[in-house]
Every structure is written in structure tokens, then in C-alpha cells.
Motif scaffolding. Structure first.
Motif, PDB file in Angstrom:
ATOM      1  N   LEU A  75      -8.278  47.056  -4.193  1.00 22.54           N
ATOM      2  CA  LEU A  75      -7.018  46.919  -4.927  1.00 22.54           C
ATOM      3  C   LEU A  75      -5.882  47.239  -3.963  1.00 22.54           C
ATOM      4  O   LEU A  75      -5.602  48.399  -3.673  1.00 22.54           O
ATOM      5  N   ALA A  76      -5.250  46.169  -3.439  1.00 17.93           N
ATOM      6  CA  ALA A  76      -4.332  46.321  -2.302  1.00 17.93           C
ATOM      7  C   ALA A  76      -2.914  45.932  -2.670  1.00 17.93           C
ATOM      8  O   ALA A  76      -2.686  44.895  -3.295  1.00 17.93           O
ATOM      9  N   GLN A  77      -1.957  46.744  -2.201  1.00 20.29           N
ATOM     10  CA  GLN A  77      -0.543  46.426  -2.465  1.00 20.29           C
ATOM     11  C   GLN A  77       0.019  45.445  -1.439  1.00 20.29           C
ATOM     12  O   GLN A  77       1.164  45.003  -1.587  1.00 20.29           O
ATOM     13  N   THR A  78      -0.753  45.093  -0.378  1.00 21.61           N
ATOM     14  CA  THR A  78      -0.402  43.906   0.419  1.00 21.61           C
ATOM     15  C   THR A  78      -1.575  42.931   0.307  1.00 21.61           C
ATOM     16  O   THR A  78      -1.771  42.338  -0.732  1.00 21.61           O
ATOM     17  N   LEU A  95      -7.895  42.601  -5.999  1.00 21.12           N
ATOM     18  CA  LEU A  95      -6.556  42.350  -6.536  1.00 21.12           C
ATOM     19  C   LEU A  95      -5.569  42.654  -5.422  1.00 21.12           C
ATOM     20  O   LEU A  95      -5.677  43.705  -4.768  1.00 21.12           O
ATOM     21  N   ALA A  96      -4.640  41.738  -5.169  1.00 23.25           N
ATOM     22  CA  ALA A  96      -3.717  41.930  -4.055  1.00 23.25           C
ATOM     23  C   ALA A  96      -2.371  41.313  -4.392  1.00 23.25           C
ATOM     24  O   ALA A  96      -2.281  40.390  -5.205  1.00 23.25           O
ATOM     25  N   GLU A  97      -1.322  41.839  -3.741  1.00 17.04           N
ATOM     26  CA  GLU A  97       0.032  41.360  -4.039  1.00 17.04           C
ATOM     27  C   GLU A  97       0.473  40.226  -3.132  1.00 17.04           C
ATOM     28  O   GLU A  97       1.272  39.381  -3.526  1.00 17.04           O
ATOM     29  N   SER A  98      -0.022  40.212  -1.871  1.00 17.34           N
ATOM     30  CA  SER A  98       0.523  39.199  -0.945  1.00 17.34           C
ATOM     31  C   SER A  98      -0.515  38.205  -0.443  1.00 17.34           C
ATOM     32  O   SER A  98      -0.162  37.289   0.305  1.00 17.34           O
ATOM     33  N   THR A 152      -1.317  49.439   1.455  1.00 13.93           N
ATOM     34  CA  THR A 152      -1.089  48.235   2.263  1.00 13.93           C
ATOM     35  C   THR A 152      -2.337  47.356   2.182  1.00 13.93           C
ATOM     36  O   THR A 152      -2.696  46.903   1.109  1.00 13.93           O
ATOM     37  N   SER A 153      -2.984  47.100   3.331  1.00 11.32           N
ATOM     38  CA  SER A 153      -4.042  46.080   3.394  1.00 11.32           C
ATOM     39  C   SER A 153      -5.442  46.684   3.402  1.00 11.32           C
ATOM     40  O   SER A 153      -5.628  47.864   3.732  1.00 11.32           O
ATOM     41  N   ALA A 192      -1.837  43.602 -14.544  1.00 10.48           N
ATOM     42  CA  ALA A 192      -2.889  44.212 -13.714  1.00 10.48           C
ATOM     43  C   ALA A 192      -2.299  44.846 -12.455  1.00 10.48           C
ATOM     44  O   ALA A 192      -2.708  45.941 -12.054  1.00 10.48           O
ATOM     45  N   ILE A 193      -1.322  44.165 -11.861  1.00 12.37           N
ATOM     46  CA  ILE A 193      -0.667  44.737 -10.670  1.00 12.37           C
ATOM     47  C   ILE A 193       0.070  46.024 -11.048  1.00 12.37           C
ATOM     48  O   ILE A 193       0.011  47.031 -10.326  1.00 12.37           O
TER      49      ILE A 193
END
Ligand SMILES: *[C@@H]1O[C@H](CO)[C@@H](O)[C@H](O)[C@H]1NC(C)=O
Ligand SMILES: *[C@@H]1O[C@H](CO)[C@@H](O)[C@H](O)[C@H]1NC(C)=O
Length: 235
Positions: free
Chosen positions: A221-224, A29-32, A206-207, A96-97
Motif C-alpha cells: 500500500l504505497a503513497q507513490t 494499491l498505489a497513488e502514482s 513513498t514507493s 480506498a486511498i
């Protein structure tokens, strides 16, 4: 009575488990964005939000006629989801995010670590029993590291810097320890070198990058972004 009850059951050691919420439904799961260099094997769902499906690269995606998900030969068991797909996918991903960020904040907010700045972050060669670990620096794994404990024991590894596993080095489980009971909560970038092996859920601020041929018994599970190169991910 409670003494006898304790004798009759396995007593879990380690911190209260981290609740992943619906983020726990995804292998990645990732945001970017999520980029893969084929062939990768992802044994679970992949999701990106709030970024659109254009941030999914290397998958050779086939959009389902419903418009709600895509399939890829590299994504086994589940499918690929993006915020630009047809409802209800964007709402489900957004939740989910939110759960992923809440889990990160929860795991990083735990106090009173059992181990602080163990080995100054150079943990290769160590055997890590259950507990809460905190490093105010990065953590590097330059030789195999063992995570040892029972099937109900838990680990939270809080890393303020980057987490780096050298090429061909491994996280090894022993004693029945389960990857699903291990959480790496990392403020900096996470990099698993070529041919390395990772165990445990990764909550990255981050990544998260798995270099050529790396394998992970993990949820990433990454915020980038997440980047995989001929890698295998199994939650
Ligand atoms: C983490 O979540 C648990 C419930 O799952 C809660 O009891 C605990 O207080 C939370 N900790 C932090 C630091 O948010
Ligand atoms: C870790 O620290 C907590 C809180 O101080 C304590 O209750 C627990 O027994 C410790 N666990 C280990 C494995 O040392």
C-alpha cells in the motif's frame, strides 16, 4: 472469573491492530502507478488512484466491456482498477486511498514503542516478538529475520528511513504468527532485493519495489508507486 476466562482463551500480545479500511481489499494499491516486469503473480486486487490507467505498465490489460476494471493474466482472483475507469470505480478507489493514508497516519502515530532503534536498524538475525517497534533511521535486513509469536499477536514496525531487504534474505514467521497481523509503516522507500521474501502489510509513504523473483505475503500500500519484477504478492 476473569482469571479463568483468561486461562481459557488466547491473550493477544502487541499493539491494537491497524484498521486498513477498504484499502484492505487490495493486494496492491498505489497513488502514482504500478509497473510490473512479467511474469508476476498477484493474488488479489490492484488499484491506482488518483493516477489514470496509463500508469499501469507491464500488465497487458484487457479492459472489461463495462469499463469499470481490466483483467490481466498476472492478476489472479481479482482485477485491476484505475481512477480513469467508469463509475463507480473512481469513487471506490478514492475511498480506498483515503483509508490507506489514514491507516499510515494511525500506524505511524502510535506512541510508547516497546523497542526503540533496536540494533540501530540492522535487524538481520534477530527474533522479533510482538510489540511496537520504532526506528528513527532506516532498517536493513542483511540476513534472515524471524518474527515470532502467536496467531493473535500483533507487530507494528515504524521506520523513519528506508526499509531494505538484501537479495535472497527472508522474513520468517514462527509460532503461528500471521502476516496479516504485521504492519511495516515506512516513511522512505521500501526495497526487497532479488529473491528475497517479505511478510506483513507494508504501508509506504513513498514507493515499494520487489526486485527480480522476490515474494511477499503482503499487501503493498504505497503513497507513490509499486514496482514488481517477476515477483509474487499474496495478501
Ligand atoms: C488508531 O486507530 C485506533 C482505532 O482503530 C484508535 O483507537 C487509535 O487512537 C488510533 N491511533 C492513532 C495514533 O491515531
Ligand atoms: C509494549 O508497551 C505497551 C505500552 O507501554 C505495554 O502495555 C505492553 O505490555 C508492551 N508489550 C510488550 C510485548 O512488551
Amino acid at each position: 472469573m476473569s482469571f479463568l476466562a483468561a486461562l481459557g482463551s488466547v491473550v493477544a500480545v502487541g499493539p491494537l491492530p491497524v484498521n486498513l479500511g477498504t484499502a484492505g481489499n487490495y493486494a496492491i494499491l498505489a497513488e502514482s502507478g504500478v509497473s510490473v516486469v512479467p511474469p508476476c503473480v498477484i493474488n488479489g486486487c490492484v488499484g491506482v488512484s488518483p493516477i489514470a490507467a496509463t500508469a499501469l505498465t507491464g500488465f497487458s490489460l484487457t479492459l472489461d466491456p463495462t469499463g469499470q476494471f481490466s483483467t490481466s493474466s498476472q492478476v489472479i482472483i481479482c482485477e485491476v482498477f484505475a481512477a480513469s475507469y467508469t463509475a463507480p470505480t473512481p469513487t471506490i478507489l478514492s475511498a480506498a486511498i483515503g483509508d490507506m493514508v489514514a491507516a499510515y497516519n494511525n500506524a505511524t502515530g502510535r506512541v510508547n514503542p516497546n523497542f526503540s532503534n533496536l540494533a540501530s536498524g540492522a535487524i538481520g538475525g534477530l527474533v522479533l516478538g510482538p510489540g511496537l517497534y520504532k526506528w528513527t533511521s532506516g532498517v536493513s535486513i542483511g540476513s534472515d529475520v524471524t518474527i515470532a509469536g502467536g496467531a493473535t499477536d500483533t507487530w507494528i514496525f515504524q521506520v523513519s528511513g528506508t526499509l531494505t531487504i538484501a537479495g535472497a534474505k527472508k522474513m520468517v514467521l514462527s509460532g503461528g504468527a500471521l502476516a496479516s497481523n504485521i504492519v511495516w509503516v515506512v516513511a522512505g522507500a521500501v526495497t526487497a532485493g532479488a529473491g528475497s521474501h517479505v511478510e506483513g502489510v507494508i504501508l509506504g509513504k513513498t514507493s515499494i519495489t520487489l526486485q527480480t523473483g522476490a515474494t511477499a505475503n503482503s499487501r503493498l500500500l504505497a503513497q507513490t508507486f509499486v514496482a514488481l519484477d517477476q515477483a509474487t504478492v499474496t495478501p
